[in-house]
Write a protein that holds these residues in place. Structure first.
Motif, short mmCIF file in Angstrom:
data_model
loop_
_atom_site.label_atom_id
_atom_site.label_comp_id
_atom_site.label_asym_id
_atom_site.label_seq_id
_atom_site.Cartn_x
_atom_site.Cartn_y
_atom_site.Cartn_z
N VAL A 152 -16.59 11.22 3.78
CA VAL A 152 -17.02 12.74 3.91
C VAL A 152 -18.68 12.95 4.27
O VAL A 152 -19.25 13.64 5.10
CB VAL A 152 -16.83 13.51 2.47
N SER A 153 -19.32 12.00 3.65
CA SER A 153 -21.06 11.81 4.33
C SER A 153 -21.16 11.78 5.59
O SER A 153 -21.92 12.24 6.40
CB SER A 153 -21.59 10.71 3.31
N HIS A 199 -9.59 9.85 5.73
CA HIS A 199 -9.32 8.76 4.53
C HIS A 199 -7.76 8.76 4.19
O HIS A 199 -7.39 7.67 4.11
CB HIS A 199 -10.16 9.40 3.25
N GLY A 236 -18.36 14.85 7.25
CA GLY A 236 -17.84 16.37 6.89
C GLY A 236 -16.90 16.31 5.80
O GLY A 236 -15.77 15.25 6.06
N ARG A 237 -16.50 17.37 4.99
CA ARG A 237 -15.43 17.19 4.07
C ARG A 237 -14.40 17.29 4.65
O ARG A 237 -13.48 16.63 4.28
CB ARG A 237 -15.77 18.71 3.08
N ALA A 238 -13.89 18.20 5.43
CA ALA A 238 -12.61 18.28 6.02
C ALA A 238 -12.19 16.80 6.89
O ALA A 238 -11.11 16.61 6.42
CB ALA A 238 -12.40 19.55 6.89
N GLU A 259 -13.49 7.64 0.29
CA GLU A 259 -13.84 9.10 0.82
C GLU A 259 -14.87 9.74 0.73
O GLU A 259 -15.29 10.41 1.59
CB GLU A 259 -12.56 9.93 -0.15
N GLU A 260 -15.92 9.30 -0.23
CA GLU A 260 -17.03 9.95 -0.10
C GLU A 260 -18.05 9.26 1.10
O GLU A 260 -18.77 10.32 1.72
CB GLU A 260 -17.93 9.41 -1.66
N SER A 264 -12.01 13.62 4.56
CA SER A 264 -11.02 13.70 3.87
C SER A 264 -9.51 13.35 4.61
O SER A 264 -8.93 12.69 4.01
CB SER A 264 -10.80 14.82 2.97
#
Length: 465
Positions: free
Chosen positions: A224-225, A236, A228-230, A220-221, A233
């Motif tokens: 996100v990298s 994932h 982006g976060r939304a 997930e990291e 995630s």
């Protein structure tokens, strides 16, 4: 395997997709075209394919292809414009059949919907039970539509159900048993995951991700990298078949609109026109976000003396083109005297339909707008020899009902047949033959609710499903 808490434990989400819907309706209603290649969309040189029958797909014709390219690949196909009245009628019959199964139905478009089987009357929710229900449902769809076929997928989530419905087209049924979701997804290209469009797919490709299994290997990291976060995630979770989205029974929006009230009255016609253009762009953005298009463009104007006037115009076909909407809105505005000032301005689009860009069904050389809210004006124009287009339903005082094969140079060629007559004969008539007119389909069995008096004021906000 540990079951995720974000998906259901049983296969209770059904996704139904009508096969080659527009083309299938045309083949149903035109016996001479059954078993032959049919292409529905813009019929001129600038047109775009909306749907191709499976016979045409065998020649490499597909949606969003230019009509010119489709003609090169399959010159013997029948190229027809869209008949949205017929499509809406068939769609309404299908949606009624779905609601016979469950009260929780989420239409995505005219030819596609989710059904929540948790609300269905089933002895149990096993694979065998939901499979039997789906077979009965597909037979019911064929019955109520006069023979149209549908592909059905069933799974523990929307993601799995939708993907499953594509695995055995046409006229297929795939149920993904609980616990096997990842096995089904892993070999597939990453673009099957919702939210992976061309730009995201390219970024993932550069990271070495091509399949869902590749995507599953990223943490997930890392996602996100990369995204982006939304978005990271979400992908994932989707890569692991974790999709908690519920089937939403939502009221269908009747119109989409934007309006603004101003602190001071605007009198500059160039400014008013620019404000109208900006509102048209916002309406277009909402339409496209909801994958909708509309036939009727309306404006609402509150003048300096607080009087409010509305004007509307009906397009030749459904559109989500901001340029078309803005052009019609400006045309309507010119009918009003705004020289004393405007304190409120609004633009709305109603007569909503499945999302189809106008250039799929209309060509530049055709008049884009019939400036009359009453569609009878368009029918009157057709009866005087204007507005004939391939696939159009017509009727003749002597020869009965049929459809336009082609028109030009003062002549319209009609094949006289219907869904129940068998293949009919072809006649060429004068385009201004007073005995020939457009055929108006009867109102649907379950007519929609009455539209609001002012489609701009009563517009419903449109959001993603």
């Amino acid at each position: 395997m540990r079951r995720s808490l974000t998906v259901r434990a049983e296969p209770t989400i059904l996704h139904l997709d009508l096969d080659a819907f527009y083309a299938a309706v045309e083949q149903r209603d035109k016996p001479s075209l059954r078993g032959k290649p049919v292409v529905v969309g813009g019929t001129g040189g600038r047109g775009v394919v909306a749907t191709a029958s499976y016979e045409a797909r065998a020649f490499g014709v597909g949606s969003a292809m230019s009509t010119a390219e489709a003609r090169r690949r399959c010159p013997n196909a029948a190229f027809l414009g869209g008949r949205f009245d017929a499509y809406r009628e068939a769609s309404a019959a299908v949606m009624r059949a779905l609601r016979e199964v469950s009260p929780v139905v989420e239409p995505l478009s005219l030819d596609e919907a989710y059904v929540d089987l948790e609300a269905a009357d089933l002895p149990d929710r096993s694979v065998a039970s939901v499979s039997a229900l789906a077979r009965t449902l597909r037979a019911r769809v064929a019955e109520v539509t006069g023979g149209l076929t549908a592909s059905v997928g069933i799974g523990t989530s929307k993601l799995v159900a939708k993907i499953a419905s594509d695995l055995d087209k046409p006229d297929g049924l795939v149920v993904v048993p609980p616990g096997l979701e990842r096995d089904v997804l892993r070999p597939m290209q990453v673009v099957v995951i919702p939210g992976v469009g061309p730009a995201t797919a390219e970024r993932l490709r550069r990271a070495g991700v091509h399949t869902v299994e590749d995507l599953e290997q990223l943490s997930e990291e890392e996602l996100v990298s990369l995204l982006g976060r939304a978005h990271g995630s979400g992908l994932h979770a989707m890569a692991r078949a974790e999709d908690p989205r519920p089937v939403e029974h939502t009221r269908e929006a009747k119109s989409v609109s934007v309006e603004d009230t101003y602190d001071t009255d605007h009198v500059d016609p160039r400014l008013i026109s620019a404000l109208l253009d900006r509102q048209s762009a916002k309406v277009t953005e909402r339409l496209r976000k909801a994958r909708l298009s509309g036939r009727t463009v309306s404006i609402k104007v509150r003048l300096h003396d607080f009087s409010t006037v509305s004007r509307s115009a009906t397009l030749a076909g459904p559109s989500d083109d901001g340029r078309v909407i803005a052009r019609v809105a400006r045309q309507l505005l010119r009918e009003l005297d705004t020289s004393a000032g405007v304190r409120l301005l609004g633009v709305g689009v109603s007569g909503l339909a499945d999302w189809i860009q106008e250039d799929l069904f209309a060509d530049e050389e055709q008049p884009p707008v019939v400036v009359d809210p009453d569609t009878q004006a368009a029918l009157d124009a057709a009866s005087r020899g204007r507005g004939w287009w391939p696939g159009m339903d017509v009727e003749h005082d002597e020869h009965g009902r049929g459809w336009v094969w082609g028109a030009g140079r003062g002549v319209v060629t009609v094949r006289f047949e219907t869904a129940t007559t068998g293949p009919g004969r072809v006649l060429s008539l004068k385009a201004d033959d007073p005995a020939l007119r457009a055929h108006v389909r009867p109102p649907p069995e379950d007519p929609p609710e009455d539209p609001p008096e002012d489609p701009v004021d009563a517009a419903a906000d449109v959001t993603d499903g």
